[in-house]
Write a protein that holds these residues in place. Structure first.
Motif, PDB file in Angstrom:
ATOM      1  N   ASN A 162      99.499  37.088  33.248  1.00  0.00           N
ATOM      2  CA  ASN A 162      98.596  38.151  33.832  1.00  0.00           C
ATOM      3  C   ASN A 162      99.239  38.064  35.272  1.00  0.00           C
ATOM      4  O   ASN A 162      99.125  39.266  35.811  1.00  0.00           O
ATOM      5  N   MET A 163      99.504  37.237  35.861  1.00  0.00           N
ATOM      6  CA  MET A 163     100.134  36.966  37.352  1.00  0.00           C
ATOM      7  C   MET A 163     101.384  38.146  37.350  1.00  0.00           C
ATOM      8  O   MET A 163     101.441  38.852  38.376  1.00  0.00           O
ATOM      9  N   LYS A 164     102.267  38.002  36.400  1.00  0.00           N
ATOM     10  CA  LYS A 164     103.320  38.769  36.355  1.00  0.00           C
ATOM     11  C   LYS A 164     103.112  40.354  36.212  1.00  0.00           C
ATOM     12  O   LYS A 164     103.491  40.944  37.068  1.00  0.00           O
ATOM     13  N   SER A 165     102.089  40.540  35.560  1.00  0.00           N
ATOM     14  CA  SER A 165     101.692  41.949  35.287  1.00  0.00           C
ATOM     15  C   SER A 165     100.950  42.615  36.920  1.00  0.00           C
ATOM     16  O   SER A 165     101.378  43.610  37.015  1.00  0.00           O
ATOM     17  N   VAL A 166     100.311  41.656  37.325  1.00  0.00           N
ATOM     18  CA  VAL A 166      99.570  42.147  38.670  1.00  0.00           C
ATOM     19  C   VAL A 166     100.868  42.384  39.591  1.00  0.00           C
ATOM     20  O   VAL A 166     100.799  43.268  40.571  1.00  0.00           O
ATOM     21  N   ASP A 167     101.819  41.677  39.646  1.00  0.00           N
ATOM     22  CA  ASP A 167     103.051  41.768  40.663  1.00  0.00           C
ATOM     23  C   ASP A 167     103.724  42.834  40.334  1.00  0.00           C
ATOM     24  O   ASP A 167     104.004  43.582  41.250  1.00  0.00           O
ATOM     25  N   ASN A 200      95.131  50.000  50.277  1.00  0.00           N
ATOM     26  CA  ASN A 200      93.897  49.693  49.541  1.00  0.00           C
ATOM     27  C   ASN A 200      94.196  48.913  48.176  1.00  0.00           C
ATOM     28  O   ASN A 200      93.920  48.178  47.639  1.00  0.00           O
ATOM     29  N   ASN A 201      95.137  49.952  47.449  1.00  0.00           N
ATOM     30  CA  ASN A 201      95.652  49.408  46.141  1.00  0.00           C
ATOM     31  C   ASN A 201      96.419  47.972  46.322  1.00  0.00           C
ATOM     32  O   ASN A 201      96.133  47.228  45.368  1.00  0.00           O
ATOM     33  N   THR A 202      97.049  47.826  47.101  1.00  0.00           N
ATOM     34  CA  THR A 202      97.812  46.544  47.307  1.00  0.00           C
ATOM     35  C   THR A 202      97.119  45.322  47.636  1.00  0.00           C
ATOM     36  O   THR A 202      97.073  44.377  47.015  1.00  0.00           O
ATOM     37  N   GLN A 203      95.869  45.663  48.496  1.00  0.00           N
ATOM     38  CA  GLN A 203      94.790  44.591  48.889  1.00  0.00           C
ATOM     39  C   GLN A 203      94.035  44.231  47.473  1.00  0.00           C
ATOM     40  O   GLN A 203      93.772  43.301  47.374  1.00  0.00           O
ATOM     41  N   SER A 204      93.754  45.232  46.856  1.00  0.00           N
ATOM     42  CA  SER A 204      92.972  45.034  45.455  1.00  0.00           C
ATOM     43  C   SER A 204      93.920  44.178  44.436  1.00  0.00           C
ATOM     44  O   SER A 204      93.295  43.304  44.142  1.00  0.00           O
ATOM     45  N   SER A 249      95.414  39.041  42.263  1.00  0.00           N
ATOM     46  CA  SER A 249      96.474  37.967  42.121  1.00  0.00           C
ATOM     47  C   SER A 249      95.823  36.647  42.468  1.00  0.00           C
ATOM     48  O   SER A 249      96.271  35.762  41.840  1.00  0.00           O
ATOM     49  N   SER A 250      95.168  36.646  43.804  1.00  0.00           N
ATOM     50  CA  SER A 250      94.654  35.377  44.227  1.00  0.00           C
ATOM     51  C   SER A 250      93.577  34.752  43.146  1.00  0.00           C
ATOM     52  O   SER A 250      93.532  33.678  43.091  1.00  0.00           O
ATOM     53  N   GLN A 304      92.697  30.422  39.086  1.00  0.00           N
ATOM     54  CA  GLN A 304      92.378  30.114  37.689  1.00  0.00           C
ATOM     55  C   GLN A 304      93.451  29.535  37.079  1.00  0.00           C
ATOM     56  O   GLN A 304      93.261  28.490  36.377  1.00  0.00           O
ATOM     57  N   ILE A 305      94.697  29.425  37.661  1.00  0.00           N
ATOM     58  CA  ILE A 305      95.719  28.613  37.222  1.00  0.00           C
ATOM     59  C   ILE A 305      95.656  27.384  37.865  1.00  0.00           C
ATOM     60  O   ILE A 305      96.181  26.311  37.224  1.00  0.00           O
TER      61      ILE A 305
END
Length: 290
Positions: free
Chosen positions: A72-77, A141-145, A150-151, A156-157
């Protein structure tokens, strides 16, 4: 736990001030995670060192969850936009509009162009500037979201890694295993006792003194301690008074005092460095006057 105190006034052949039994700091180690217990090398009598791994609880589900979160982290990146690239086209159009506006302004000064042409370029520049600001705002805004998302996944990791670490059963202190409460193959649950361990290298002689003896007892004072191995076999150790009770308690029936009318005593603990000979529950004697 039976404890006795004898005084020289009671028995002329006694040359100690108090007796008691040896005890140690005991810790019950419990499971911090749920799952099948793969192994537990904590047999009674085994000596363990602090931080030594002695057992493992099933980690498969937690490990798979960690892999999912990392995916999920890679998808968000990958979804995170490159702001500079996405606004490059608008910035180029805006730069071109400024150059044209400057050209028309120069022509206007030379009476080679009309005012409307200059106004048109001013309007075009205003539209492009608004578009650029809107793009930057939207992308930011998209980047902040996505950063917040990602945080959240990163937290969770870390939580999953903490649970994975808790599946590894470690000895909290260096000491000897006194009891084992679980076996491999059993289902462990958070809070379920697994084994009990005690620090047998640093033990205490717990005894009781009367108020008349308190003047002889001072924290940090060095005293003589004798471990009683039975049949008159004793061994002398150096002890340090590490604790004195703040409040008196009624004299246990098994305790003899110099003054039989005395019905209250104070508990004291004397720290002793064990050479391996002293066992928990063994009787000992203490003399306060060196």
């Amino acid at each position: 736990m039976a404890l006795s105190i004898f005084f020289s006034a009671c028995r002329s052949n006694v040359d100690f001030d108090a007796t008691g039994t040896f005890e140690a700091t005991e810790i019950i180690v419990s499971a911090e995670s749920n799952g099948k217990l793969f192994y537990l090398n904590a047999e009674e009598g085994t000596h363990l060192t602090q931080g030594e791994e002695v057992g493992l609880i099933d980690t498969i589900q937690l490990y798979l969850k960690k892999l999912q979160l990392e995916a999920n982290m890679k998808s968000v990146d990958k979804l995170r936009p490159d702001i500079h690239k996405q606004i490059a086209a608008t910035q180029k159009q805006l730069a071109t509009a400024h150059r044209e506006r400057t050209r028309v302004d120069n022509l206007l000064k030379a009476n080679a162009a009309n005012r409307k042409q200059l106004d048109d370029w001013d309007a075009q520049i205003a539209v492009l500037q608004s578009q650029l600001e809107a793009q930057i705002s939207s992308l930011t805004n998209n980047t902040q979201s996505l950063n917040e998302q990602s945080s959240s996944v990163a937290i969770q990791i870390l939580q999953t890694e903490d649970l994975l670490n808790k599946c590894h059963i470690l000895s909290p202190i260096s000491g000897t295993v006194l009891a084992k409460y679980a076996e491999p193959g059993e289902l462990a649950a958070a809070g379920k006792p697994l084994f009990k361990i005690a620090d047998t290298e640093n033990i205490f002689l717990r005894a009781y003194v009367t108020s008349s003896q308190l003047e002889k007892v001072k924290l940090g004072e060095q005293v003589k301690v004798f471990a009683d191995f039975g049949n008159g076999n004793q061994k002398e150790y150096q002890g340090t008074i590490s604790w004195i009770a703040d409040e008196a308690e009624f004299t246990p029936k098994t305790i003899l005092t110099e003054d039989e009318r005395a019905n209250q005593v104070y508990a004291v603990k004397i720290a002793v460095r064990n050479d391996g000979s002293i066992k928990i529950g063994m009787y000992g004697e203490v003399k306060f006057d060196q």
